[in-house]
Design a protein around this motif. Structure first.
Motif, mmCIF file in Angstrom:
data_model
loop_
_atom_site.group_PDB
_atom_site.id
_atom_site.type_symbol
_atom_site.label_atom_id
_atom_site.label_comp_id
_atom_site.label_asym_id
_atom_site.label_seq_id
_atom_site.Cartn_x
_atom_site.Cartn_y
_atom_site.Cartn_z
ATOM 1 N N VAL A 92 -14.057 -27.703 0.114
ATOM 2 C CA VAL A 92 -13.825 -28.674 1.176
ATOM 3 C C VAL A 92 -14.041 -30.068 0.610
ATOM 4 O O VAL A 92 -15.095 -30.374 0.058
ATOM 5 C CB VAL A 92 -14.780 -28.458 2.366
ATOM 6 C CG1 VAL A 92 -14.527 -29.513 3.448
ATOM 7 C CG2 VAL A 92 -14.598 -27.074 2.951
ATOM 8 N N GLY A 93 -13.033 -30.896 0.746
ATOM 9 C CA GLY A 93 -13.147 -32.294 0.347
ATOM 10 C C GLY A 93 -12.890 -33.195 1.527
ATOM 11 O O GLY A 93 -12.671 -32.746 2.652
ATOM 12 N N SER A 94 -12.908 -34.483 1.274
ATOM 13 C CA SER A 94 -12.639 -35.469 2.319
ATOM 14 C C SER A 94 -11.601 -36.438 1.814
ATOM 15 O O SER A 94 -11.680 -36.919 0.675
ATOM 16 C CB SER A 94 -13.919 -36.214 2.687
ATOM 17 O OG SER A 94 -13.661 -37.217 3.658
ATOM 18 N N TYR A 95 -10.591 -36.703 2.653
ATOM 19 C CA TYR A 95 -9.579 -37.674 2.301
ATOM 20 C C TYR A 95 -9.330 -38.574 3.500
ATOM 21 O O TYR A 95 -8.970 -38.113 4.566
ATOM 22 C CB TYR A 95 -8.279 -36.993 1.879
ATOM 23 C CG TYR A 95 -7.343 -37.951 1.168
ATOM 24 C CD1 TYR A 95 -7.325 -38.036 -0.218
ATOM 25 C CD2 TYR A 95 -6.503 -38.802 1.877
ATOM 26 C CE1 TYR A 95 -6.506 -38.928 -0.876
ATOM 27 C CE2 TYR A 95 -5.680 -39.699 1.235
ATOM 28 C CZ TYR A 95 -5.678 -39.761 -0.143
ATOM 29 O OH TYR A 95 -4.875 -40.660 -0.779
ATOM 30 N N ASN A 96 -9.571 -39.871 3.315
ATOM 31 C CA ASN A 96 -9.418 -40.833 4.407
ATOM 32 C C ASN A 96 -10.206 -40.416 5.642
ATOM 33 O O ASN A 96 -9.747 -40.546 6.776
ATOM 34 C CB ASN A 96 -7.941 -41.031 4.765
ATOM 35 C CG ASN A 96 -7.237 -41.921 3.766
ATOM 36 O OD1 ASN A 96 -7.869 -42.520 2.896
ATOM 37 N ND2 ASN A 96 -5.922 -42.015 3.873
ATOM 38 N N GLY A 97 -11.389 -39.887 5.417
ATOM 39 C CA GLY A 97 -12.258 -39.526 6.523
ATOM 40 C C GLY A 97 -11.956 -38.194 7.158
ATOM 41 O O GLY A 97 -12.607 -37.821 8.146
ATOM 42 N N GLU A 98 -11.010 -37.422 6.626
ATOM 43 C CA GLU A 98 -10.658 -36.125 7.196
ATOM 44 C C GLU A 98 -11.038 -35.012 6.232
ATOM 45 O O GLU A 98 -10.924 -35.158 5.012
ATOM 46 C CB GLU A 98 -9.162 -36.046 7.483
ATOM 47 C CG GLU A 98 -8.687 -36.938 8.602
ATOM 48 C CD GLU A 98 -7.234 -36.650 8.925
ATOM 49 O OE1 GLU A 98 -6.977 -35.914 9.901
ATOM 50 O OE2 GLU A 98 -6.362 -37.146 8.210
ATOM 51 N N ASP A 99 -11.467 -33.883 6.794
ATOM 52 C CA ASP A 99 -11.737 -32.707 5.966
ATOM 53 C C ASP A 99 -10.420 -32.124 5.465
ATOM 54 O O ASP A 99 -9.449 -32.017 6.219
ATOM 55 C CB ASP A 99 -12.483 -31.641 6.762
ATOM 56 C CG ASP A 99 -13.897 -32.068 7.110
ATOM 57 O OD1 ASP A 99 -14.554 -32.662 6.237
ATOM 58 O OD2 ASP A 99 -14.328 -31.827 8.251
ATOM 59 N N VAL A 100 -10.390 -31.742 4.206
ATOM 60 C CA VAL A 100 -9.230 -31.060 3.641
ATOM 61 C C VAL A 100 -9.719 -29.858 2.846
ATOM 62 O O VAL A 100 -10.777 -29.898 2.211
ATOM 63 C CB VAL A 100 -8.388 -31.981 2.729
ATOM 64 C CG1 VAL A 100 -7.688 -33.046 3.537
ATOM 65 C CG2 VAL A 100 -9.228 -32.616 1.633
ATOM 66 N N LEU A 101 -8.974 -28.768 2.896
ATOM 67 C CA LEU A 101 -9.238 -27.592 2.091
ATOM 68 C C LEU A 101 -8.426 -27.717 0.810
ATOM 69 O O LEU A 101 -7.222 -27.996 0.852
ATOM 70 C CB LEU A 101 -8.842 -26.309 2.829
ATOM 71 C CG LEU A 101 -9.338 -26.138 4.271
ATOM 72 C CD1 LEU A 101 -8.941 -24.762 4.786
ATOM 73 C CD2 LEU A 101 -10.824 -26.361 4.379
ATOM 74 N N VAL A 102 -9.081 -27.510 -0.334
ATOM 75 C CA VAL A 102 -8.423 -27.668 -1.628
ATOM 76 C C VAL A 102 -8.534 -26.357 -2.395
ATOM 77 O O VAL A 102 -9.632 -25.894 -2.695
ATOM 78 C CB VAL A 102 -9.064 -28.806 -2.453
ATOM 79 C CG1 VAL A 102 -8.274 -29.042 -3.731
ATOM 80 C CG2 VAL A 102 -9.146 -30.093 -1.633
ATOM 81 N N SER A 103 -7.396 -25.755 -2.691
ATOM 82 C CA SER A 103 -7.380 -24.508 -3.463
ATOM 83 C C SER A 103 -6.920 -24.788 -4.884
ATOM 84 O O SER A 103 -6.148 -25.727 -5.132
ATOM 85 C CB SER A 103 -6.471 -23.467 -2.809
ATOM 86 O OG SER A 103 -5.103 -23.783 -3.033
ATOM 87 N N PHE A 104 -7.398 -23.963 -5.801
ATOM 88 C CA PHE A 104 -6.991 -24.097 -7.202
ATOM 89 C C PHE A 104 -6.935 -22.727 -7.856
ATOM 90 O O PHE A 104 -7.804 -21.875 -7.625
ATOM 91 C CB PHE A 104 -7.974 -24.982 -7.982
ATOM 92 C CG PHE A 104 -7.704 -24.998 -9.465
ATOM 93 C CD1 PHE A 104 -6.650 -25.728 -9.988
ATOM 94 C CD2 PHE A 104 -8.481 -24.242 -10.332
ATOM 95 C CE1 PHE A 104 -6.381 -25.719 -11.348
ATOM 96 C CE2 PHE A 104 -8.223 -24.226 -11.699
ATOM 97 C CZ PHE A 104 -7.170 -24.971 -12.205
ATOM 98 N N GLY A 105 -5.923 -22.535 -8.712
ATOM 99 C CA GLY A 105 -5.843 -21.371 -9.569
ATOM 100 C C GLY A 105 -5.571 -20.071 -8.843
ATOM 101 O O GLY A 105 -5.029 -20.030 -7.744
ATOM 102 N N GLY A 106 -5.966 -18.965 -9.489
ATOM 103 C CA GLY A 106 -5.746 -17.638 -8.947
ATOM 104 C C GLY A 106 -4.768 -16.848 -9.793
ATOM 105 O O GLY A 106 -4.116 -17.371 -10.709
ATOM 106 N N TYR A 107 -4.672 -15.564 -9.490
ATOM 107 C CA TYR A 107 -3.772 -14.671 -10.210
ATOM 108 C C TYR A 107 -2.954 -13.866 -9.210
ATOM 109 O O TYR A 107 -3.507 -13.197 -8.320
ATOM 110 C CB TYR A 107 -4.553 -13.711 -11.116
ATOM 111 C CG TYR A 107 -3.673 -12.737 -11.856
ATOM 112 C CD1 TYR A 107 -2.998 -13.130 -13.020
ATOM 113 C CD2 TYR A 107 -3.490 -11.438 -11.390
ATOM 114 C CE1 TYR A 107 -2.162 -12.245 -13.697
ATOM 115 C CE2 TYR A 107 -2.667 -10.544 -12.064
ATOM 116 C CZ TYR A 107 -2.004 -10.955 -13.215
ATOM 117 O OH TYR A 107 -1.183 -10.070 -13.873
ATOM 118 N N ASN A 108 -1.628 -13.942 -9.327
ATOM 119 C CA ASN A 108 -0.738 -13.174 -8.453
ATOM 120 C C ASN A 108 0.414 -12.561 -9.245
ATOM 121 O O ASN A 108 1.560 -12.565 -8.805
ATOM 122 C CB ASN A 108 -0.192 -14.079 -7.335
ATOM 123 C CG ASN A 108 0.548 -15.291 -7.883
ATOM 124 O OD1 ASN A 108 0.671 -15.443 -9.094
ATOM 125 N ND2 ASN A 108 1.034 -16.148 -7.002
ATOM 126 N N GLY A 109 0.078 -12.044 -10.408
ATOM 127 C CA GLY A 109 1.092 -11.572 -11.340
ATOM 128 C C GLY A 109 1.254 -12.555 -12.483
ATOM 129 O O GLY A 109 1.776 -12.221 -13.546
#
Length: 549
Positions: free
Chosen positions: A457-474
């Motif tokens: 969870v991050g904050s951008y311009n005062g709003e909460d944002v969910l930030v995903s990174f990476g992973g494996y899907n094949g």
């Protein structure tokens, strides 16, 4: 290059007044009830009316209308039940609801909104059109095309784009314009946010464990690699630390430090290792612990509760699945193994955990060697008793390797898989009512439907944002995707007050799965949860679910 014109955005309260004028709440001939109803459905119109009155007049102190006038009574009731919500909060939520209902309102309101503009470079074909607000560019991307030399804005679509296509503003995954040197593709890494940066450490790429550390600036969306130094092993032992490559570990932010705990390594130790990265000195060091440490493992959950870390489950170096429970006191650095009462979750790894109200540890999903789960377990951290409450709403499918974060009383779950395919839906659990709902669903083999991804969870311009990174899907991924949770879903239901129950047993044993409440919203005032239930002409009063606090 052609130059597009983009609004730089009004500050509050001017932005609110512009939104109110556009929606028809400014006292002009546009602001009749008929005009408002023609723009919005009845529920949204009632919410906007109540928020406008709260923002401009304050709490409702007018007499209740006659019962025969159903429309006026519905408007009065919607306003009355906002209680003592602050004017500034009402303004902010009014704009949020309008943006969800009509994402392009600001550009269409330009004929009566006067504000500065800035130049944004764009190609002659489909490209990114950043929304610039308060001098910052936010990746609310829209497809811009040229037609006969003029700029045409494409219609917003609720899609996920690995490039920069048309996207919705809220409740949809978008790919922001990333700069800098991206980390190597990976999964089973650790991620944590401190201030305005998300840190990524370790992970697995093509079966090789990693030990690199990267930071993503959540204001500029720029990656940078951190050249970590080997620091002292501990105060008692000044020997240098070897930064061991690992995967399946947990990364926790604590007092401007990154705490790395557990994880699989090439040469596993007998017990869990705890390391700290100092952001000031850019050095790693081992943290000396006391008491009996848990066995070495990966795929566990680690949750920060007050001044301690709660560790549950995982898989040890011999691939034995675990369901033991340990707490590390971060003040004394002392381990304590917990022998909880009740029936614990079955041994598992790659599950998620969340903490509600600093008292309840929730465990969801995970897997054994052959089975994935979608069960929910709750541990009362005061009584140290496990329970398995009844889940309600749109219960997620079984999954392991998913990621989760909390925003208020909402627990967002992303990704994971069931040994056959990746989980395509992003879901949210209201931890007070134990009701699940689907936020959005993606299609195709994309990073947010991966296993072993991270979510922060991050904050951008005062709003909460969910930030995903990476992973494996094949394939291994190194993409960043961002989702802004909507405010409409947390508002569209408010307005009945109930005192907090003395015990959570009623909730944990609840079986009632029927309610008109679309979602819940924690106001956090005087020990009560307020819920808005739209009380318009077509609806009857909803029954209020019990809540955990």
């Amino acid at each position: 290059m052609a130059m597009a014109r983009a609004s730089s955005g009004l500050q509050y309260p001017e932005r609110f007044y512009a939104a109110a004028s556009y929606a028809g709440f400014d006292g002009s001939p546009r602001s009749s009830s008929k005009a408002v109803r023609s723009k919005f459905n009845s529920e949204s119109a009632l919410i906007l009316y109540a928020l406008y009155q709260q923002a401009t007049v304050g709490p409702c102190n007018t007499p209740e209308p006659s019962a025969w006038n159903a429309i006026e009574k519905s408007k009065w009731s919607s306003w009355k039940k906002l209680a003592d919500m602050a004017s500034t909060e009402a303004m902010r939520l009014f704009v949020k609801i309008l943006e969800e209902e009509d994402p392009g309102w600001y550009s269409r309101a330009s004929n009566f909104v006067s504000d500065p503009v800035v130049d944004v470079q764009m190609n002659q074909s489909s490209n990114v059109h950043p929304v610039v607000e308060n001098g910052n560019s936010f990746p609310e991307t829209k497809t811009i095309s040229t037609e006969n030399g003029s700029i045409v804005e494409a219609q917003d679509k609720d899609v996920v784009s690995e490039g920069f296509g048309s996207i919705g503003v809220y409740d949809q995954w978008i790919a922001p314009p990333i700069s800098g040197h991206r980390p190597k593709s990976r999964y089973e890494h650790g991620a944590a946010v401190i201030q305005d940066k998300m840190y990524i450490y370790g992970g697995n790429h093509n079966g090789r464990y990693l030990n690199d550390l990267h930071a993503l600036d959540l204001r500029s969306w720029s990656w940078s690699k951190i050249e970590a130094k080997a620091g002292a092993e501990s105060l008692e032992s000044p020997s240098p630390v070897t930064v061991t490559a690992r995967a399946g570990h947990s990364l926790i932010s604590w007092e401007n430090q990154l705490i790395s705990i557990a994880g699989h390594t090439k040469d596993p130790s007998d017990s869990i290792e705890v390391k700290a990265f100092d952001l000031q000195t850019c050095t790693w060091s081992f943290l000396k612990t006391y008491g009996k440490p848990p066995a070495s493992r990966g795929g566990q959950s680690v949750s920060l509760v007050g001044g301690g870390l709660v560790i549950f489950g995982g898989q040890d170096a011999k691939r034995t699945l675990l369901n033991d429970l340990h707490i590390l006191d971060l003040e004394t650095m002392t381990w304590d193994e917990i022998d909880a009462i009740g029936v614990p979750p079955s041994p598992r790894s790659d599950h998620t955990a969340a903490v509600h109200a600093d008292r309840y540890l929730l465990i969801f999903g995970g897997g054994s060697h052959a089975t994935c789960y979608n069960d929910l377990h709750v541990l009362d951290l005061q009584t140290m008793e496990w329970s398995r409450p009844t889940q309600q709403g749109e219960i997620p499918t079984a999954r392991a390797g998913h990621a989760g974060v909390t925003v208020g009383e909402n627990w967002f779950i992303v990704g994971g898989g069931d040994n056959k395919s990746g989980a395509s839906e992003t879901v949210v659990l209201n931890m007070s009512t134990l009701v699940w709902s689907v936020v959005t669903t993606v299609e195709g083999r994309i990073p947010v439907a991966s296993e072993g991804l991270s979510l922060a969870v991050g904050s951008y311009n005062g709003e909460d944002v969910l930030v995903s990174f990476g992973g494996y899907n094949g394939r291994y991924n190194n993409e960043v995707n961002v989702l802004k949770p909507s405010h409409k879903s947390t508002l569209q239901s408010k307005m009945i007050e109930t005192p907090v129950p003395d015990s959570v047993s009623a909730v944990l044993n609840a079986t009632n799965g029927t309610r008109d409440v679309e979602s819940e919203f924690e106001a956090g005032q005087e020990g009560k949860i307020r819920e808005i239930v739209m009380d318009n002409v077509e609806k009857q009063e909803a029954r209020v679910p019990m809540n955990i606090l």
